[in-house]
Enzyme design. Structure first.
Site, PDB file in Angstrom:
ATOM      1  N   GLY A  21       2.622  -6.670 -10.479  1.00 52.60           N
ATOM      2  CA  GLY A  21       2.657  -8.206  -9.959  1.00 52.60           C
ATOM      3  C   GLY A  21       4.121  -8.437  -9.861  1.00 52.60           C
ATOM      4  N   SER A  59       3.251   3.993 -13.288  1.00 54.25           N
ATOM      5  CA  SER A  59       2.080   3.504 -13.092  1.00 54.25           C
ATOM      6  C   SER A  59       1.224   4.085 -14.187  1.00 54.25           C
ATOM      7  CB  SER A  59       1.274   4.117 -11.913  1.00 54.25           C
ATOM      8  OG  SER A  59       1.920   3.650 -10.769  1.00 54.25           O
ATOM      9  N   LEU A  65       1.121   5.818  -1.117  1.00 54.84           N
ATOM     10  CA  LEU A  65       0.385   6.965  -1.637  1.00 54.84           C
ATOM     11  C   LEU A  65       1.618   7.470  -2.400  1.00 54.84           C
ATOM     12  CD1 LEU A  65      -1.397   9.535   0.852  1.00 54.84           C
ATOM     13  CD2 LEU A  65      -0.197  10.331  -1.476  1.00 54.84           C
ATOM     14  N   MET A  84       6.884   1.263  -6.828  1.00 56.14           N
ATOM     15  CA  MET A  84       7.219   2.380  -6.426  1.00 56.14           C
ATOM     16  C   MET A  84       8.566   2.981  -7.298  1.00 56.14           C
ATOM     17  SD  MET A  84       8.792   2.006  -2.693  1.00 56.14           S
ATOM     18  CE  MET A  84      10.495   0.663  -2.535  1.00 56.14           C
ATOM     19  N   LYS A  95       5.400   5.177   1.555  1.00 57.17           N
ATOM     20  CA  LYS A  95       5.047   3.657   1.650  1.00 57.17           C
ATOM     21  C   LYS A  95       4.426   3.310   2.788  1.00 57.17           C
ATOM     22  CE  LYS A  95       6.441  -0.047   1.280  1.00 57.17           C
ATOM     23  NZ  LYS A  95       5.494  -0.299   2.301  1.00 57.17           N
ATOM     24  N   HIS A 109      -4.129  -5.429 -12.437  1.00 66.42           N
ATOM     25  CA  HIS A 109      -4.368  -4.487 -11.511  1.00 66.42           C
ATOM     26  C   HIS A 109      -2.946  -3.927 -11.146  1.00 66.42           C
ATOM     27  CE1 HIS A 109      -2.552  -7.131  -8.568  1.00 66.42           C
ATOM     28  NE2 HIS A 109      -2.881  -6.642  -7.613  1.00 66.42           N
ATOM     29  N   GLY A 110      -2.146  -4.525 -11.529  1.00 64.41           N
ATOM     30  CA  GLY A 110      -0.837  -3.732 -10.982  1.00 64.41           C
ATOM     31  C   GLY A 110       0.562  -4.439 -11.814  1.00 64.41           C
ATOM     32  N   HIS A 128       0.888  -1.185   0.055  1.00 58.66           N
ATOM     33  CA  HIS A 128       0.060   0.073   0.096  1.00 58.66           C
ATOM     34  C   HIS A 128       0.847   1.344  -0.148  1.00 58.66           C
ATOM     35  CE1 HIS A 128      -3.566  -2.601   1.637  1.00 58.66           C
ATOM     36  NE2 HIS A 128      -3.281  -2.631   0.387  1.00 58.66           N
ATOM     37  N   HIS A 154     -10.067  -3.408  -6.492  1.00 60.66           N
ATOM     38  CA  HIS A 154      -9.356  -4.748  -6.915  1.00 60.66           C
ATOM     39  C   HIS A 154      -9.961  -6.213  -6.526  1.00 60.66           C
ATOM     40  CE1 HIS A 154      -5.364  -2.505  -7.204  1.00 60.66           C
ATOM     41  NE2 HIS A 154      -6.117  -2.354  -8.358  1.00 60.66           N
TER      42      HIS A 154
END
Lengths: 143, 485
Positions: free
Chosen positions: B411, B390, B207, B386, B484, B408-409, B205, B334
């Site tokens: 991976g 993205s 930001l 990070m 982070k 979704h990302g 997770h 997700h």
């Protein structure tokens, strides 16, 4: 340290194996392995608070599953980092009964070197086995 | 590693494992990936997706998205559509972190304008958006009020001045999925989640403050429609979920299902983490209503975080969030199971689409997309590692082939335990600073686990979704600041 983190399984999460000569020792080792994912040095967790854990399950593996969940529950609900001692597991008519005392303190990022949060215990490849040396378990924690 | 023999090539980006591979498979498994991504996939994915293919009521295929990797129960990046009449619902097909998702927020600022304030912005975000193990938020709620939050989601936040009305229309389900019932959640779930609204959590997770460089705009018209209009525009992206509340809801029902699955419903599964119940059973419906509470809590969590982000930008730059153009682009979920309507063999049926580590990607003109985006398709937000970058994608018509689901990302390719041995948090932070990415984290070990090298190449993942026709690139964003968890 009667547990070891595994590198090659559960890529997004954290897998560990734990062992002990009795189910009680195994449960204690698995509890420390779970908490050690969140706190780098378990010896920094002081003995200020006490919680009693009592559980009953049909199988020994689900008993371990629920026991570890209890520790995660206290971490979120009361922000407590706990270590377990005085575990007693007995066989009952319904299955297995556990009584344990856990000691610890509120988590404090200033004092505890915190790592990553454990969201849940998964049942994927979850195993508790009796071996020739004692007891062994494999657990995958959701991160 | 070579491609295993049991995998059949359908096209350059679609691969199939036939039902003959494993006893009990009801449908084939389909993996969406380029040859390179497929080759790098761990064997756990193939085992898990073929387990999914055995679940009662599964329609067409068990799908793997290009970012798929070894999870528990379903692989991460697994999608399964169940017939609502005959199929099951499974917490292991949704994940413990229900509605873990992404939110993308605009500013009208350029990189040059933000650069002098970057450190102050990240430091303040780090302070005001709590992250890490057991973190708690600023909002104090009684148990009753918490139950109202889980039943009304982001709408509760707007009522309490924690956001703008328009934020709701730019969130899946308008920030509140209907049918959430707090009487179906445990006291433990409430206790775990009550103090965590407005927190990031940890693990993957984060930001992030990002920049949309002109060379990374793939479709000018769509980028403009989604609010990316100026060169080097700064945006904010974040990833988080339903925190301890959602985790406990999933744990509670996983156990409840284990107790009835075989004895009452005669369902046999290959992995206990796939515990399930018929969707229309009392247990299945109870979980559906409880899981919706977790979906809503997650929408509320991201809404409160958005509010904090607006406050921080406003404080540091001395302008109102409105003046800074801090509109939300979209919020995607997700880890969910949602009822959607699809035509199956000429008949419109209710389908329960499980997406675990996968994003809904509705094509243009579909119900459920905000009016402002309707003719373009649904925005899809893909979080990379990070260090790399993205994406903003859009859903496409041909997405029907995967029940409108995409990646979704990026991976993971490396376990956390291995990453921690290979990378060092402090050093990584310094190296990233040299490359112009300012990172704050509560944990250096946690930072090391999230190193870019532990992930697949997000560019390849996104390209695979585009080539397979399940979503299309709009813009790529470069990270400049990161909090982070």
């Amino acid at each position: 340290m009667p547990y070891k983190y595994l590198e090659e399984i559960a890529i997004a999460d954290i897998a560990f194996e734990a062992w002990g000569s009795t189910p009680e020792e195994l449960f204690k080792a698995a509890a420390d392995a779970t908490m050690n994912v969140m706190v780098a040095d378990l010896s920094t967790v002081a003995d200020r608070e006490k919680r009693r854990i009592e559980l009953e399950e049909e199988n020994l593996d689900l008993l371990l599953f629920n026991f570890l969940q209890e520790l995660i529950y206290y971490k979120d609900a009361q922000r407590l980092l706990l270590r377990v001692d005085n575990i007693h597991i007995e066989k009952t008519q319904k299955g297995f009964k556990l009584q344990a005392e856990a000691h610890g303190e509120e988590l404090n990022p200033e004092k505890h070197d915190l790592r990553v949060d454990v969201k849940a215990v998964t049942l994927h490849q979850f195993q508790v086995k009796k071996t020739s040396e004692g007891w062994w378990a494999q657990v995958i924690l959701d991160i | 590693m070579a491609i295993p023999e049991f995998i059949k090539k359908i096209s350059d980006t679609i691969w199939e494992i036939p039902p003959s591979y494993k006893e009990g498979m009801r449908v084939p498994a389909r993996i969406y990936a380029t040859e390179e991504l497929l080759t790098a996939m761990d064997e756990g994915v193939f085992d898990q997706i073929t387990n999914v293919a055995t679940l009662p009521g599964i329609l067409n295929y068990a799908y793997c998205m290009p970012d798929a990797h070894w999870g528990y129960g379903f692989p991460i990046g697994g999608v399964a559509a169940m017939d609502a009449e005959t199929g099951v619902i499974s917490p292991g097909g949704i994940g413990f972190d229900v509605n873990c998702g992404m939110r993308l927020v605009l500013t009208n600022l350029t990189y040059e304008e933000v650069k002098p304030h970057l450190q102050a912005l990240v430091d303040n975000l780090f302070k005001r958006v709590p992250a890490g193990v057991g973190c708690t938020g600023f909002i104090k709620l009684s148990q009753d009020e918490f139950c109202r939050v889980v039943e009304t989601g982001a709408q509760w936040c707007i009522k309490h001045n924690l956001g703008w009305e328009e934020d709701l229309t730019r969130t899946e389900e308008n920030g509140c999925i209907q049918g959430a019932d707090a009487s179906k959640i445990s006291k433990k779930a409430i206790e775990r989640g009550k103090d965590q609204v407005g927190t990031l959590g940890s693990g993957n997770h984060y930001l992030e403050i990002q920049v949309a460089k002109p060379e990374y705009i793939f479709d000018q018209e769509l980028a403009k429609a989604f609010g990316i209009t100026i060169p080097n525009q700064v945006v904010i992206m974040f990833h988080c979920g339903s925190r301890g509340f959602g985790h406990q809801v999933a744990t509670d029902y996983l156990q409840a299902f284990l107790k009835v699955m075989e004895s009452k419903y005669k369902i046999k599964i290959l992995d206990r983490e796939l515990a399930c119940a018929p969707f229309h059973s009392p247990e299945g419906q109870d979980y559906f209503a409880a899981m919706k509470c977790a979906i809503n809590l997650s929408f509320a969590n991201r809404q409160v975080i958005l509010h904090r982000i607006r406050e921080v930008f406003s404080d540091i730059l001395h302008r109102s969030p409105e003046d800074l153009g801090m509109h939300m682009v979209y919020d995607v979920a997700h880890n969910t199971a949602k009822l959607e309507k699809y035509e199956i063999n000429g008949e419109v049926r209710n389908v329960l689409v499980h997406r675990k580590g996968a994003t809904r990607a509705f094509g243009p003109n579909m119900e459920g997309i905000p009016e402002i985006y309707k003719k373009f398709g649904q925005p899809v937000i893909i979080g990379g590692s990070m260090e790399t970058g993205s994406y903003l994608l859009v859903g496409v018509e041909s997405g029907i082939q995967t029940f409108f689901s995409t990646a979704h990302g990026s991976g993971r390719t490396m376990s956390r335990t291995k990453a921690k041995k290979q990378f060092q948090g402090k050093k990584l932070q310094e190296e990233m600073a040299q490359r112009g990415i300012y990172v704050r984290s509560v944990s250096f070990a946690g930072l090391a686990e999230e190193a870019g090298g532990a992930y697949k190449n997000v560019d390849q993942v996104v390209e695979a979704t585009e080539r397979a026709g399940i979503s299309r690139r709009v813009a790529r964003f470069i990270p400049i600041g990161n909090v982070k968890g």
